[in-house]
Design a protein around this motif. Structure first.
Motif, mmCIF file in Angstrom:
data_model
loop_
_atom_site.group_PDB
_atom_site.id
_atom_site.type_symbol
_atom_site.label_atom_id
_atom_site.label_comp_id
_atom_site.label_asym_id
_atom_site.label_seq_id
_atom_site.Cartn_x
_atom_site.Cartn_y
_atom_site.Cartn_z
ATOM 1 N N GLY A 33 0.817 -1.216 0.000
ATOM 2 C CA GLY A 33 0.000 0.000 0.000
ATOM 3 C C GLY A 33 0.845 1.259 0.000
ATOM 4 N N PHE A 34 1.886 1.283 0.825
ATOM 5 C CA PHE A 34 2.781 2.447 0.838
ATOM 6 C C PHE A 34 3.495 2.598 -0.506
ATOM 7 N N VAL A 35 3.906 1.498 -1.100
ATOM 8 C CA VAL A 35 4.585 1.565 -2.398
ATOM 9 C C VAL A 35 3.655 2.177 -3.447
ATOM 10 N N THR A 36 2.359 1.860 -3.391
ATOM 11 C CA THR A 36 1.424 2.422 -4.372
ATOM 12 C C THR A 36 1.239 3.928 -4.190
ATOM 13 N N CYS A 37 1.668 4.465 -3.076
ATOM 14 C CA CYS A 37 1.576 5.914 -2.846
ATOM 15 C C CYS A 37 2.745 6.678 -3.461
ATOM 16 N N ILE A 38 3.818 5.982 -3.809
ATOM 17 C CA ILE A 38 5.040 6.673 -4.248
ATOM 18 C C ILE A 38 4.808 7.502 -5.517
ATOM 19 N N PRO A 39 4.236 6.935 -6.583
ATOM 20 C CA PRO A 39 3.932 7.807 -7.719
ATOM 21 C C PRO A 39 2.844 8.808 -7.309
ATOM 22 N N ARG B 181 -4.947 7.908 1.460
ATOM 23 C CA ARG B 181 -4.417 6.546 1.539
ATOM 24 C C ARG B 181 -3.222 6.491 2.485
ATOM 25 N N PHE B 182 -2.335 7.478 2.354
ATOM 26 C CA PHE B 182 -1.130 7.511 3.173
ATOM 27 C C PHE B 182 -1.492 7.624 4.650
ATOM 28 N N ARG B 183 -2.461 8.478 4.973
ATOM 29 C CA ARG B 183 -2.887 8.631 6.377
ATOM 30 C C ARG B 183 -3.527 7.361 6.917
ATOM 31 N N LEU B 184 -4.344 6.693 6.095
ATOM 32 C CA LEU B 184 -4.964 5.436 6.535
ATOM 33 C C LEU B 184 -3.900 4.378 6.812
ATOM 34 N N LEU B 185 -2.976 4.206 5.884
ATOM 35 C CA LEU B 185 -1.906 3.226 6.093
ATOM 36 C C LEU B 185 -1.070 3.596 7.312
ATOM 37 N N GLY B 186 -0.763 4.879 7.451
ATOM 38 C CA GLY B 186 0.006 5.340 8.608
ATOM 39 C C GLY B 186 -0.719 5.073 9.915
ATOM 40 N N ALA B 187 -2.031 5.315 9.921
ATOM 41 C CA ALA B 187 -2.813 5.065 11.138
ATOM 42 C C ALA B 187 -2.804 3.579 11.499
ATOM 43 N N MET B 188 -2.833 2.724 10.497
ATOM 44 C CA MET B 188 -2.790 1.286 10.760
ATOM 45 C C MET B 188 -1.454 0.897 11.379
ATOM 46 N N ALA C 38 6.288 10.590 11.146
ATOM 47 C CA ALA C 38 7.079 11.663 10.523
ATOM 48 C C ALA C 38 6.871 11.674 9.010
ATOM 49 N N LEU C 39 6.857 10.509 8.385
ATOM 50 C CA LEU C 39 6.610 10.446 6.944
ATOM 51 C C LEU C 39 5.210 10.937 6.601
ATOM 52 N N THR C 40 4.242 10.624 7.459
ATOM 53 C CA THR C 40 2.866 11.055 7.226
ATOM 54 C C THR C 40 2.762 12.581 7.292
ATOM 55 N N LEU C 41 3.424 13.177 8.263
ATOM 56 C CA LEU C 41 3.437 14.642 8.338
ATOM 57 C C LEU C 41 4.161 15.236 7.132
ATOM 58 N N TRP C 42 5.261 14.649 6.742
ATOM 59 C CA TRP C 42 6.029 15.119 5.589
ATOM 60 C C TRP C 42 5.163 15.046 4.323
ATOM 61 N N GLN C 43 4.421 13.968 4.168
ATOM 62 C CA GLN C 43 3.546 13.841 2.998
ATOM 63 C C GLN C 43 2.515 14.967 2.987
ATOM 64 N N ALA C 44 1.964 15.302 4.143
ATOM 65 C CA ALA C 44 0.966 16.381 4.221
ATOM 66 C C ALA C 44 1.586 17.728 3.832
#
Length: 135
Positions: free
Chosen positions: A60-66, A74-81, A116-122
């Motif tokens: 799931g995280f890999v699918t967020c890269i592009p 999606r990134f927040r949901l995966l991060g929350a999990m 930290a990655l989730t905040l960076w993505q935001a």
């Protein structure tokens, strides 16, 4: 902005190597590769089930890269999990004691690196949405 976006993509790709590799190994070899006594069949089954979930999180995280700047939900949901799993691991640490070094490293990923990655993505997403000014 492209440099920050690219740096985030690289960081997520590198961080994703952890669940992809550990989960694959865990699915194939079960908990025995951790150097612990073999568990009951039920515990082995549960371990491999959770390893499959862990693998899916990594994918799931890999699918967020592009187009990472557009994958916030999606990134927040995966991060929350991942953070929820880290809370469970922290609860175990408090109740049972410290696990092996690898699991402590997992806790750092779950409650430190992934938030930290989730905040960076935001931040990257917000900057990509912001209008640019030309002079």
């Amino acid at each position: 902005m492209n440099g920050r976006r690219r740096a985030l993509q690289i960081a997520v790709a590198l961080a994703s190597l952890v669940p992809l590799s550990v989960a694959t190994l865990s699915l194939m070899r079960g908990p025995g590769w951790l150097g612990q006594p073999l568990p009951s069949t039920d515990l082995d089954s549960h371990f491999r089930y959770l390893s499959g979930v862990f693998l899916a999180l990594g994918i799931g995280f890999v699918t967020c890269i592009p187009n990472i700047e557009r994958k916030g939900a999606r990134f927040r949901l995966l991060g929350a999990m991942v953070v929820a799993g880290g809370v469970g691991r922290a609860w175990s640490l408090a109740q049972i004691g410290a696990p092996s070094t690898g699991h402590v490293a997992g806790l750092v990923m779950e409650l430190g690196v992934v938030p930290a990655l989730t905040l960076w993505q935001a931040v990257v997403a917000a900057r990509c949405r912001a209008p640019t000014t030309t002079g």
